[in-house]
Design an enzyme around this catalytic site. Structure first.
Site: not given
Ligand code: 3AM
Length: 179
Positions: A120, A36
């Site tokens: 991204h 996603h």
């Molecule tokens: O799409 P990305 O990978 O950038 O990394 C997790 C993902 O982002 C991010 O939320 C999105 C959906 O899971 N994510 C998970 N835990 C997180 C946190 N504690 C977080 N982003 C910031 N802080």
């Protein structure tokens, strides 16, 4: 409930993104169904705040738009790669959507990171420092051009952490306005 807000990717494109999977030691590739484009990560949100938030998100008015893929990249940098991703060409309406989502989230007293929005789609997370293998992934020419896709909505997801990894479930979808 642990929540995040994202744009869903069409299944056909998720399949093509899955084709970019390469063997890198210590890498965990995002399962196809979970790929996603994150707009905002919220973390734990209580039921009262969730009601407020869905109300606030429903007021967002942004016309639908197309997204085109750009190259691959990594966070935080090539020498210390932790996250491998595929990027998107700049699209002002995507940025407007991300800032309106951020404002709505902040208005509900849900803290947000200061970092600016860097569109991204995460493909893999790395547990080992493998800059050489990652370099090969980043530098190889794309096998095929990924098609552009139309964004007509965004989605509030629940992310349930389980021993098998996170399970994402759509909670509510918000339509963008017609162009
Ligand atoms: O799409 P990305 O990978 O950038 O990394 C997790 C993902 O982002 C991010 O939320 C999105 C959906 O899971 N994510 C998970 N835990 C997180 C946190 N504690 C977080 N982003 C910031 N802080």
């Amino acid at each position: 409930m642990r929540l995040f807000i994202a744009i869903e990717i069409p299944d056909e494109i998720k399949k093509q993104l899955g084709g970019m999977h390469t063997d890198i030691p210590g890498s965990r590739w995002v399962p196809l169904e979970q790929i996603h484009l994150t707009l905002s990560f919220l973390g734990e949100v209580d039921d009262t705040t969730l009601d407020l938030l869905t109300g606030a998100l429903a007021t967002i008015m942004v016309p639908g738009f197309n997204l085109c893929f750009s190259g691959t990249g990594c966070f935080p940098d090539r020498r210390h790669p932790k996250v491998l991703w595929v990027g998107l060409e700049p699209e002002p309406l995507l940025n407007s959507l991300a800032s309106l989502v951020r404002e709505a989230v902040l208005a509900c007293n849900i803290p947000q990171e200061e970092r600016h929005f860097s569109p991204h789609i995460t493909l893999a997370r790395l547990k080992l420092p493998t800059p050489r293998e990652v370099g090969a992934f980043l530098d190889r020419p794309p096998k095929q051009e990924l098609p552009q896709f139309r964004v007509r909505e965004f989605t509030l997801f629940q992310s349930l952490l389980t021993s098998q990894g996170a399970v994402h479930t759509p909670v509510k979808t918000f339509a963008l306005s017609p162009p």
